[in-house]
Write a protein that holds these residues in place. Structure first.
Motif, PDB file in Angstrom:
ATOM      1  N   GLY A 150       0.849  -1.251  -0.026  1.00  0.00           N
ATOM      2  CA  GLY A 150      -0.143  -0.128   0.047  1.00  0.00           C
ATOM      3  C   GLY A 150       0.778   1.107   0.035  1.00  0.00           C
ATOM      4  N   LEU A 151       0.134   2.285   0.229  1.00  0.00           N
ATOM      5  CA  LEU A 151       0.915   3.730   0.246  1.00  0.00           C
ATOM      6  C   LEU A 151       1.758   3.945   1.569  1.00  0.00           C
ATOM      7  CD1 LEU A 151      -2.226   5.745  -1.329  1.00  0.00           C
ATOM      8  CD2 LEU A 151      -0.090   4.855  -2.495  1.00  0.00           C
ATOM      9  N   VAL A 152       1.311   3.433   2.677  1.00  0.00           N
ATOM     10  CA  VAL A 152       1.974   3.788   3.802  1.00  0.00           C
ATOM     11  C   VAL A 152       3.134   3.013   4.213  1.00  0.00           C
ATOM     12  CG1 VAL A 152       1.428   4.318   6.403  1.00  0.00           C
ATOM     13  CG2 VAL A 152      -0.321   4.592   4.713  1.00  0.00           C
ATOM     14  N   LEU A 153       3.135   1.676   4.000  1.00  0.00           N
ATOM     15  CA  LEU A 153       4.204   0.841   4.566  1.00  0.00           C
ATOM     16  C   LEU A 153       5.396   0.864   3.341  1.00  0.00           C
ATOM     17  CD1 LEU A 153       2.409  -1.956   6.303  1.00  0.00           C
ATOM     18  CD2 LEU A 153       3.132   0.137   7.232  1.00  0.00           C
ATOM     19  N   ARG A 154       6.669   0.537   3.881  1.00  0.00           N
ATOM     20  CA  ARG A 154       7.776   0.409   2.994  1.00  0.00           C
ATOM     21  C   ARG A 154       8.334  -1.065   3.463  1.00  0.00           C
ATOM     22  NH1 ARG A 154       5.288   3.109   0.691  1.00  0.00           N
ATOM     23  NH2 ARG A 154       5.493   5.488   0.081  1.00  0.00           N
ATOM     24  N   SER A 155       9.265  -1.651   2.808  1.00  0.00           N
ATOM     25  CA  SER A 155       9.724  -3.015   2.909  1.00  0.00           C
ATOM     26  C   SER A 155      11.352  -2.886   2.598  1.00  0.00           C
ATOM     27  CB  SER A 155       8.975  -4.094   2.188  1.00  0.00           C
ATOM     28  OG  SER A 155       9.767  -5.114   2.527  1.00  0.00           O
ATOM     29  N   ARG A 156      12.039  -3.534   3.403  1.00  0.00           N
ATOM     30  CA  ARG A 156      13.690  -3.462   3.057  1.00  0.00           C
ATOM     31  C   ARG A 156      13.963  -5.115   3.026  1.00  0.00           C
ATOM     32  NH1 ARG A 156      17.572   0.699   5.748  1.00  0.00           N
ATOM     33  NH2 ARG A 156      16.271   1.888   4.316  1.00  0.00           N
ATOM     34  N   PRO A 157      14.470  -5.719   2.200  1.00  0.00           N
ATOM     35  CA  PRO A 157      14.796  -7.090   2.181  1.00  0.00           C
ATOM     36  C   PRO A 157      15.983  -7.249   3.163  1.00  0.00           C
ATOM     37  CG  PRO A 157      15.556  -6.112   0.110  1.00  0.00           C
ATOM     38  CD  PRO A 157      14.815  -5.008   0.734  1.00  0.00           C
ATOM     39  N   VAL A 158      16.109  -8.429   3.940  1.00  0.00           N
ATOM     40  CA  VAL A 158      17.147  -8.768   4.947  1.00  0.00           C
ATOM     41  C   VAL A 158      17.989  -9.774   4.201  1.00  0.00           C
ATOM     42  CG1 VAL A 158      17.954  -9.549   7.177  1.00  0.00           C
ATOM     43  CG2 VAL A 158      15.763  -7.961   6.985  1.00  0.00           C
ATOM     44  N   GLY A 159      17.422 -10.711   3.700  1.00  0.00           N
ATOM     45  CA  GLY A 159      18.191 -11.872   3.258  1.00  0.00           C
ATOM     46  C   GLY A 159      17.221 -13.095   3.214  1.00  0.00           C
ATOM     47  N   THR A 160      17.641 -14.273   2.525  1.00  0.00           N
ATOM     48  CA  THR A 160      17.037 -15.541   2.439  1.00  0.00           C
ATOM     49  C   THR A 160      17.727 -16.631   3.287  1.00  0.00           C
ATOM     50  OG1 THR A 160      18.154 -15.989   0.390  1.00  0.00           O
ATOM     51  CG2 THR A 160      16.055 -14.614   0.162  1.00  0.00           C
ATOM     52  N   GLU A 161      16.849 -17.442   3.560  1.00  0.00           N
ATOM     53  CA  GLU A 161      17.514 -18.996   4.127  1.00  0.00           C
ATOM     54  C   GLU A 161      16.876 -20.040   3.379  1.00  0.00           C
ATOM     55  OE1 GLU A 161      16.626 -19.092   8.236  1.00  0.00           O
ATOM     56  OE2 GLU A 161      14.885 -17.917   8.004  1.00  0.00           O
ATOM     57  N   PRO A 162      17.611 -21.271   3.441  1.00  0.00           N
ATOM     58  CA  PRO A 162      16.925 -22.332   3.062  1.00  0.00           C
ATOM     59  C   PRO A 162      15.954 -23.045   3.923  1.00  0.00           C
ATOM     60  CG  PRO A 162      19.008 -22.963   3.505  1.00  0.00           C
ATOM     61  CD  PRO A 162      18.945 -21.189   3.565  1.00  0.00           C
ATOM     62  N   VAL A 163      15.114 -23.773   3.347  1.00  0.00           N
ATOM     63  CA  VAL A 163      14.154 -24.509   4.086  1.00  0.00           C
ATOM     64  C   VAL A 163      14.514 -26.037   4.148  1.00  0.00           C
ATOM     65  CG1 VAL A 163      11.659 -25.261   4.320  1.00  0.00           C
ATOM     66  CG2 VAL A 163      12.130 -22.924   3.471  1.00  0.00           C
ATOM     67  N   ARG A 164      14.530 -26.844   5.238  1.00  0.00           N
ATOM     68  CA  ARG A 164      15.276 -28.148   5.216  1.00  0.00           C
ATOM     69  C   ARG A 164      13.765 -28.901   5.651  1.00  0.00           C
ATOM     70  NH1 ARG A 164      19.850 -26.733   3.588  1.00  0.00           N
ATOM     71  NH2 ARG A 164      21.083 -25.462   4.920  1.00  0.00           N
ATOM     72  N   LEU A 165      14.006 -30.188   5.278  1.00  0.00           N
ATOM     73  CA  LEU A 165      13.360 -31.187   5.590  1.00  0.00           C
ATOM     74  C   LEU A 165      13.609 -31.836   7.194  1.00  0.00           C
ATOM     75  CD1 LEU A 165      10.723 -33.257   5.008  1.00  0.00           C
ATOM     76  CD2 LEU A 165      12.580 -34.753   3.826  1.00  0.00           C
ATOM     77  N   ILE A 166      12.814 -32.135   8.040  1.00  0.00           N
ATOM     78  CA  ILE A 166      13.000 -32.654   9.400  1.00  0.00           C
ATOM     79  C   ILE A 166      12.474 -34.065   9.465  1.00  0.00           C
ATOM     80  CG2 ILE A 166      13.340 -32.135  11.864  1.00  0.00           C
ATOM     81  CD1 ILE A 166      14.545 -30.128   9.782  1.00  0.00           C
ATOM     82  N   VAL A 167      13.227 -35.036   9.721  1.00  0.00           N
ATOM     83  CA  VAL A 167      12.564 -36.462   9.563  1.00  0.00           C
ATOM     84  C   VAL A 167      13.166 -37.208  10.756  1.00  0.00           C
ATOM     85  CG1 VAL A 167      12.413 -36.336   7.111  1.00  0.00           C
ATOM     86  CG2 VAL A 167      14.574 -37.459   8.268  1.00  0.00           C
ATOM     87  N   PRO A 168      12.508 -38.282  11.424  1.00  0.00           N
ATOM     88  CA  PRO A 168      13.079 -38.908  12.551  1.00  0.00           C
ATOM     89  C   PRO A 168      14.466 -39.462  12.304  1.00  0.00           C
ATOM     90  CG  PRO A 168      10.589 -39.576  12.301  1.00  0.00           C
ATOM     91  CD  PRO A 168      11.261 -38.747  11.058  1.00  0.00           C
ATOM     92  N   ARG A 169      15.250 -39.623  13.231  1.00  0.00           N
ATOM     93  CA  ARG A 169      16.502 -40.294  13.175  1.00  0.00           C
ATOM     94  C   ARG A 169      16.624 -41.836  12.305  1.00  0.00           C
ATOM     95  NH1 ARG A 169      21.491 -38.817  13.827  1.00  0.00           N
ATOM     96  NH2 ARG A 169      20.798 -37.046  14.763  1.00  0.00           N
ATOM     97  N   ARG A 170      15.658 -42.362  12.732  1.00  0.00           N
ATOM     98  CA  ARG A 170      15.637 -43.877  12.190  1.00  0.00           C
ATOM     99  C   ARG A 170      14.651 -44.022  11.140  1.00  0.00           C
ATOM    100  NH1 ARG A 170      15.509 -47.845  17.649  1.00  0.00           N
ATOM    101  NH2 ARG A 170      17.283 -46.975  18.372  1.00  0.00           N
ATOM    102  N   SER A 171      14.321 -42.741  10.540  1.00  0.00           N
ATOM    103  CA  SER A 171      13.243 -42.775   9.434  1.00  0.00           C
ATOM    104  C   SER A 171      13.745 -43.260   7.890  1.00  0.00           C
ATOM    105  CB  SER A 171      12.689 -41.508   8.795  1.00  0.00           C
ATOM    106  OG  SER A 171      12.182 -41.165   7.862  1.00  0.00           O
TER     107      SER A 171
END
Length: 315
Positions: A168-189
């Motif tokens: 919109g007209l009032v808010l502004r945005s400044r990018p900080v950075g990106t990070e990867p998304v990981r899959l989390i599974v049980p150790r014995r999976s």
């Protein structure tokens, strides 16, 4: 026509009375607002009456359980929120000039950022500008943006998986950075090692997170040709890892959540197929010119770099 005439009259009203009206409207009671402001109830009522005479129409409906807003009152409250934000920024600018960067910054941020990025940034700010005080609010992106729009915070640290929507007209945005998304599974999976695609997980129960995180998961699964089985739902990344460790499902988490907490009985699988999460600082137009807010924004940007370089190594 009525609303146009009312908006014209609002331009000339007493700002102090508008702020008193804002307090009453937000707490829903004249007596409660009087206590919050440190005034007497008759004094608050007198100012409200004067304000209604100025605008030429009732703003509040009084009742035994408090007050409710008229249509004109709702319009004025929307304007009052904008005025409150602008007044706060003006106060911070004056304080910074008069007292050498002394001031306050109110930040709304999501939990994994509060556990990783934000403490680093606050420590850097304290070293450079010890007179600047930071107040934190724990809030997921939709809530953080709502707080910002109402003028309750100065900065909002938010994340997303898609390009930033129009603010919109009032808010502004400044990018900080990106990070990867990981899959989390049980150790014995059986998914703990070897080649793996999103499609391979079609029959697995999922532990989903917040609204934005769930939307990202659903989108990935749809692209892979299946509907995810949503077994459990929680925003808490510690709980999600504990559920995975107990063999109750699999989940997706960004690096920040794994930096903040890593359960010993889960395996983190790495693949670009799981996507990336972007972080941005959102602020009201002009807030980047307020020295205290600008200094904290710079610290947030600086704090992200070592975190990105030191991301946890998947097992």
């Amino acid at each position: 026509m009525f609303l146009q005439d009312l908006e014209a009259r609002l331009m000339a009203v007493d700002v102090r009375r508008v702020m008193i009206f804002r307090s009453v409207a937000r707490v829903g009671s004249i007596s409660a607002a009087a206590r919050e402001l440190g005034w007497t109830q008759p004094a608050v009522s007198q100012h409200l009456g004067a304000l209604e005479r100025e605008v030429g129409t009732p703003l509040l409906l009084r009742g035994p359980r408090g007050v409710s807003l008229t249509e004109a009152g709702r319009l004025l409250l929307a304007r009052a929120e904008v005025v409150a934000g602008q007044l706060h920024m003006a106060d911070e600018e004056l304080a910074a000039v008069a007292q050498v960067r002394r001031g306050n910054v109110r930040l709304a941020a999501y939990p994994s950022a509060l556990a990783t990025l934000v403490p680093r940034a606050m420590a850097g700010l304290q070293r450079r500008y010890p007179e600047v005080d930071v107040k934190l609010v724990d809030a997921e992106p939709p809530e953080a943006l709502a707080l910002l729009e109402r003028g309750d915070v100065d900065l909002a640290l938010v994340f997303g998986y898609e390009p930033q929507a129009d603010l919109g007209l009032v808010l502004r945005s400044r990018p900080v950075g990106t990070e990867p998304v990981r899959l989390i599974v049980p150790r014995r999976s059986r998914y703990a090692r070897g080649r793996l695609t999103v499609a391979d997980l079609a029959g697995e129960p999922w532990i989903v997170g917040c609204v934005r995180c769930r939307a990202h998961l659903v989108d990935l699964c749809h692209q892979a040709g299946f509907e995810p089985i949503e077994r459990h739902s929680t925003d808490d990344y510690v709980v999600r890892q504990n559920l995975v460790a107990a063999g109750l499902g699999v989940t997706l988490l960004p690096d920040a959540a794994l930096t903040a907490f890593r359960h010993p009985d889960v395996v983190v699988r790495r693949s670009e197929a799981f996507g990336r999460r972007s972080t941005s600082i959102v602020y009201r137009d002009g807030a980047d010119l307020v020295p205290a807010s600008a200094a904290f924004m710079a610290e947030l940007l600086a704090a992200h770099r070592p975190l990105a370089a030191g991301a946890p190594t998947p097992a």
